[in-house]
Design a protein around this motif. Structure first.
Motif, PDB file in Angstrom:
ATOM      1  N   VAL A   1       0.846  -1.190   0.000  1.00  0.00           N
ATOM      2  CA  VAL A   1       0.000   0.000   0.000  1.00  0.00           C
ATOM      3  C   VAL A   1       0.882   1.241   0.000  1.00  0.00           C
ATOM      4  CG1 VAL A   1      -1.744   1.266   1.286  1.00  0.00           C
ATOM      5  CG2 VAL A   1      -1.817  -1.224   1.215  1.00  0.00           C
ATOM      6  N   VAL A   2       0.438   2.298  -0.704  1.00  0.00           N
ATOM      7  CA  VAL A   2       1.205   3.535  -0.744  1.00  0.00           C
ATOM      8  C   VAL A   2       1.469   4.045   0.659  1.00  0.00           C
ATOM      9  CG1 VAL A   2       1.181   5.921  -1.524  1.00  0.00           C
ATOM     10  CG2 VAL A   2       0.205   4.144  -2.968  1.00  0.00           C
ATOM     11  N   PRO A   3       2.753   4.301   1.048  1.00  0.00           N
ATOM     12  CA  PRO A   3       3.047   4.797   2.385  1.00  0.00           C
ATOM     13  C   PRO A   3       2.425   6.162   2.612  1.00  0.00           C
ATOM     14  CG  PRO A   3       5.042   4.025   1.249  1.00  0.00           C
ATOM     15  CD  PRO A   3       3.948   4.092   0.233  1.00  0.00           C
ATOM     16  N   GLN A   4       1.966   6.410   3.809  1.00  0.00           N
ATOM     17  CA  GLN A   4       1.409   7.704   4.181  1.00  0.00           C
ATOM     18  C   GLN A   4       2.394   8.423   5.086  1.00  0.00           C
ATOM     19  OE1 GLN A   4      -1.489   8.839   2.905  1.00  0.00           O
ATOM     20  NE2 GLN A   4      -1.443   6.941   1.707  1.00  0.00           N
ATOM     21  N   ALA A   5       2.401   9.757   4.995  1.00  0.00           N
ATOM     22  CA  ALA A   5       3.404  10.542   5.707  1.00  0.00           C
ATOM     23  C   ALA A   5       3.285  10.415   7.217  1.00  0.00           C
ATOM     24  CB  ALA A   5       3.285  12.016   5.308  1.00  0.00           C
ATOM     25  N   SER A   6       2.121  10.087   7.733  1.00  0.00           N
ATOM     26  CA  SER A   6       1.909  10.077   9.173  1.00  0.00           C
ATOM     27  C   SER A   6       2.252   8.741   9.828  1.00  0.00           C
ATOM     28  CB  SER A   6       0.451  10.421   9.474  1.00  0.00           C
ATOM     29  OG  SER A   6      -0.416   9.467   8.882  1.00  0.00           O
TER      30      SER A   6
ATOM     31  N   VAL B   1       8.617  18.921  -0.174  1.00  0.00           N
ATOM     32  CA  VAL B   1       8.841  19.218  -1.593  1.00  0.00           C
ATOM     33  C   VAL B   1       8.239  20.583  -1.887  1.00  0.00           C
ATOM     34  CG1 VAL B   1       8.475  18.498  -3.972  1.00  0.00           C
ATOM     35  CG2 VAL B   1       8.764  16.769  -2.177  1.00  0.00           C
ATOM     36  N   GLU B   2       9.080  21.534  -2.214  1.00  0.00           N
ATOM     37  CA  GLU B   2       8.614  22.877  -2.553  1.00  0.00           C
ATOM     38  C   GLU B   2       8.421  22.972  -4.059  1.00  0.00           C
ATOM     39  OE1 GLU B   2      10.226  27.516  -2.549  1.00  0.00           O
ATOM     40  OE2 GLU B   2      11.150  26.035  -1.206  1.00  0.00           O
ATOM     41  N   ILE B   3       7.247  23.429  -4.471  1.00  0.00           N
ATOM     42  CA  ILE B   3       6.924  23.550  -5.885  1.00  0.00           C
ATOM     43  C   ILE B   3       6.952  25.020  -6.270  1.00  0.00           C
ATOM     44  CG2 ILE B   3       5.258  23.030  -7.701  1.00  0.00           C
ATOM     45  CD1 ILE B   3       6.419  20.577  -6.347  1.00  0.00           C
ATOM     46  N   GLY B   4       7.859  25.376  -7.187  1.00  0.00           N
ATOM     47  CA  GLY B   4       7.952  26.768  -7.612  1.00  0.00           C
ATOM     48  C   GLY B   4       7.018  27.113  -8.740  1.00  0.00           C
ATOM     49  N   ARG B   5       6.625  26.100  -9.518  1.00  0.00           N
ATOM     50  CA  ARG B   5       5.742  26.331 -10.661  1.00  0.00           C
ATOM     51  C   ARG B   5       4.732  25.196 -10.727  1.00  0.00           C
ATOM     52  NH1 ARG B   5       5.860  24.041 -15.499  1.00  0.00           N
ATOM     53  NH2 ARG B   5       7.958  23.204 -15.102  1.00  0.00           N
ATOM     54  N   VAL B   6       3.460  25.536 -10.630  1.00  0.00           N
ATOM     55  CA  VAL B   6       2.408  24.527 -10.652  1.00  0.00           C
ATOM     56  C   VAL B   6       1.832  24.435 -12.057  1.00  0.00           C
ATOM     57  CG1 VAL B   6       0.186  23.829  -9.693  1.00  0.00           C
ATOM     58  CG2 VAL B   6       1.858  24.982  -8.240  1.00  0.00           C
ATOM     59  N   ALA B   7       1.660  23.214 -12.548  1.00  0.00           N
ATOM     60  CA  ALA B   7       1.098  23.014 -13.884  1.00  0.00           C
ATOM     61  C   ALA B   7      -0.281  23.655 -13.980  1.00  0.00           C
ATOM     62  CB  ALA B   7       1.018  21.524 -14.204  1.00  0.00           C
ATOM     63  N   ARG B   8      -0.557  24.288 -15.109  1.00  0.00           N
ATOM     64  CA  ARG B   8      -1.816  24.995 -15.305  1.00  0.00           C
ATOM     65  C   ARG B   8      -2.965  24.010 -15.479  1.00  0.00           C
ATOM     66  NH1 ARG B   8      -4.818  26.791 -19.664  1.00  0.00           N
ATOM     67  NH2 ARG B   8      -3.314  25.817 -21.093  1.00  0.00           N
TER      68      ARG B   8
ATOM     69  N   SER C   1       3.119  15.865  -4.866  1.00  0.00           N
ATOM     70  CA  SER C   1       4.289  15.305  -5.545  1.00  0.00           C
ATOM     71  C   SER C   1       4.497  13.862  -5.105  1.00  0.00           C
ATOM     72  CB  SER C   1       5.544  16.131  -5.223  1.00  0.00           C
ATOM     73  OG  SER C   1       5.370  17.492  -5.588  1.00  0.00           O
ATOM     74  N   VAL C   2       5.306  13.145  -5.863  1.00  0.00           N
ATOM     75  CA  VAL C   2       5.671  11.777  -5.523  1.00  0.00           C
ATOM     76  C   VAL C   2       7.176  11.734  -5.309  1.00  0.00           C
ATOM     77  CG1 VAL C   2       5.640   9.357  -6.231  1.00  0.00           C
ATOM     78  CG2 VAL C   2       3.767  10.878  -6.903  1.00  0.00           C
ATOM     79  N   VAL C   3       7.598  11.173  -4.183  1.00  0.00           N
ATOM     80  CA  VAL C   3       9.012  11.035  -3.857  1.00  0.00           C
ATOM     81  C   VAL C   3       9.331   9.547  -3.783  1.00  0.00           C
ATOM     82  CG1 VAL C   3      10.844  11.645  -2.241  1.00  0.00           C
ATOM     83  CG2 VAL C   3       8.884  13.188  -2.534  1.00  0.00           C
ATOM     84  N   TYR C   4      10.420   9.119  -4.405  1.00  0.00           N
ATOM     85  CA  TYR C   4      10.696   7.683  -4.486  1.00  0.00           C
ATOM     86  C   TYR C   4      12.187   7.400  -4.579  1.00  0.00           C
ATOM     87  CZ  TYR C   4      11.272   8.635  -9.503  1.00  0.00           C
ATOM     88  OH  TYR C   4      11.686   9.139 -10.711  1.00  0.00           O
ATOM     89  N   LEU C   5      12.567   6.193  -4.199  1.00  0.00           N
ATOM     90  CA  LEU C   5      13.948   5.742  -4.370  1.00  0.00           C
ATOM     91  C   LEU C   5      14.175   5.415  -5.835  1.00  0.00           C
ATOM     92  CD1 LEU C   5      14.672   3.344  -1.351  1.00  0.00           C
ATOM     93  CD2 LEU C   5      14.614   5.847  -1.428  1.00  0.00           C
ATOM     94  N   GLU C   6      15.312   5.867  -6.361  1.00  0.00           N
ATOM     95  CA  GLU C   6      15.608   5.600  -7.769  1.00  0.00           C
ATOM     96  C   GLU C   6      15.729   4.103  -8.037  1.00  0.00           C
ATOM     97  OE1 GLU C   6      18.492   7.539 -11.141  1.00  0.00           O
ATOM     98  OE2 GLU C   6      19.377   7.095  -9.194  1.00  0.00           O
ATOM     99  N   SER C   7      16.277   3.370  -7.088  1.00  0.00           N
ATOM    100  CA  SER C   7      16.330   1.909  -7.187  1.00  0.00           C
ATOM    101  C   SER C   7      16.135   1.327  -5.795  1.00  0.00           C
ATOM    102  CB  SER C   7      17.664   1.447  -7.782  1.00  0.00           C
ATOM    103  OG  SER C   7      18.747   1.851  -6.966  1.00  0.00           O
ATOM    104  N   ALA C   8      15.595   0.121  -5.760  1.00  0.00           N
ATOM    105  CA  ALA C   8      15.279  -0.518  -4.482  1.00  0.00           C
ATOM    106  C   ALA C   8      16.366  -1.493  -4.081  1.00  0.00           C
ATOM    107  CB  ALA C   8      13.944  -1.253  -4.583  1.00  0.00           C
ATOM    108  N   PRO C   9      16.590  -1.671  -2.780  1.00  0.00           N
ATOM    109  CA  PRO C   9      17.572  -2.667  -2.325  1.00  0.00           C
ATOM    110  C   PRO C   9      17.116  -4.066  -2.683  1.00  0.00           C
ATOM    111  CG  PRO C   9      16.289  -1.828  -0.480  1.00  0.00           C
ATOM    112  CD  PRO C   9      15.940  -0.968  -1.666  1.00  0.00           C
TER     113      PRO C   9
ATOM    114  N   ASP D   1       0.503  19.641   3.237  1.00  0.00           N
ATOM    115  CA  ASP D   1       1.561  20.561   3.642  1.00  0.00           C
ATOM    116  C   ASP D   1       2.835  20.343   2.846  1.00  0.00           C
ATOM    117  OD1 ASP D   1       0.032  21.830   5.647  1.00  0.00           O
ATOM    118  OD2 ASP D   1       0.426  20.176   7.038  1.00  0.00           O
ATOM    119  N   SER D   2       2.740  19.552   1.768  1.00  0.00           N
ATOM    120  CA  SER D   2       3.874  19.260   0.877  1.00  0.00           C
ATOM    121  C   SER D   2       4.944  18.420   1.553  1.00  0.00           C
ATOM    122  CB  SER D   2       4.499  20.561   0.338  1.00  0.00           C
ATOM    123  OG  SER D   2       3.552  21.291  -0.413  1.00  0.00           O
TER     124      SER D   2
END
Length: 220
Positions: free
Chosen positions: A12-17, A32-39, A64-72, A176-177
């Motif tokens: 299941v997708v991990p939740q921040a809490s 993750v700070e977003i400087g430009r949001v897609a229109r 946003s989605v944050v992920y490991l580039e490769s898994a152990p 809250d990003s």
């Protein structure tokens, strides 16, 4: 953006809490700070809109989605996946971004009072569900890692993203990003932050056993 597959370890997708269980490694968290949001593409008003208010569901494009580039290797054994859902409500896909593991079945219910036709031409998940009415739902199983962009054939302003991973080390940011990736085995990893239309360069982070590593991103 690339997805590197070592093991298929659906979860299941991990939740921040959530907190990492004892003995299951550490965690990576940050913002993750977003400087430009897609229109957002504006929908064209129809006859059904006459006399109605302006309130409508708008896609949250700051998620946003944050992920490991490769898994152990061997970090997780393959297991059962939990179904996910992307609703069609007020001519909007809800949520706008969905992150899942390979093998997950995603339901696309229609909560509107008119027909929708969900489809994708993406290499990681090409499909066309055809037209179906309110209260109906159709499903797609995603078996290939990658980014799947989803559209409605009837309503051109509707679009969304399904990110499919071959490992469970990812998280979607909250309102809250902020994000948190749990159960990360001790080691050094490259981490990527993705938002619609942009992705960060890989950033290295070292996770200690049972420890929490801090890692922030800025996307512009």
């Amino acid at each position: 953006m690339s997805f590197v597959s070592f093991v298929l370890a659906p979860q299941v997708v991990p939740q921040a809490s959530q907190q990492p269980p004892a003995g299951r490694g550490g965690a990576i968290r940050g913002r993750v700070e977003i400087g430009r949001v897609a229109r957002t593409v504006e929908r064209r008003p129809g006859v059904s809109d006459l006399g109605t208010g302006p309130d409508r569901d708008l896609p949250d494009r700051r998620r946003s989605v944050v992920y490991l580039e490769s898994a152990p290797r061997g970090a997780f054994e393959p297991g059962e996946t939990s179904p996910a859902s992307m609703d069609q409500r007020n001519e909007t896909f809800v949520p706008h971004v969905l992150a899942i593991t390979t093998g997950t079945v995603v339901d696309f219910p229609n909560s509107d009072r008119f027909y929708h036709n969900v489809f994708s031409l993406s290499k990681a998940g090409r499909f066309d569900l055809g037209r179906y009415a309110k209260g109906k739902s159709k499903s797609v199983r995603f078996d290939q890692p990658g980014i799947v962009r989803v559209f409605c054939e009837i309503h051109s302003h509707m679009n969304a993203f399904v990110l499919v991973f071959a490992h469970p080390f990812f998280a979607i940011t909250d309102t809250d990003s902020r994000y948190r990736i749990n159960n990360v085995p001790a080691g050094t990893y490259n981490v990527i932050a993705w938002n619609e239309g942009m992705a960060s360069d890989p950033k290295p982070v070292t996770v200690g056993a049972g420890a929490i590593a801090e890692l922030d991103f800025t996307l512009r």
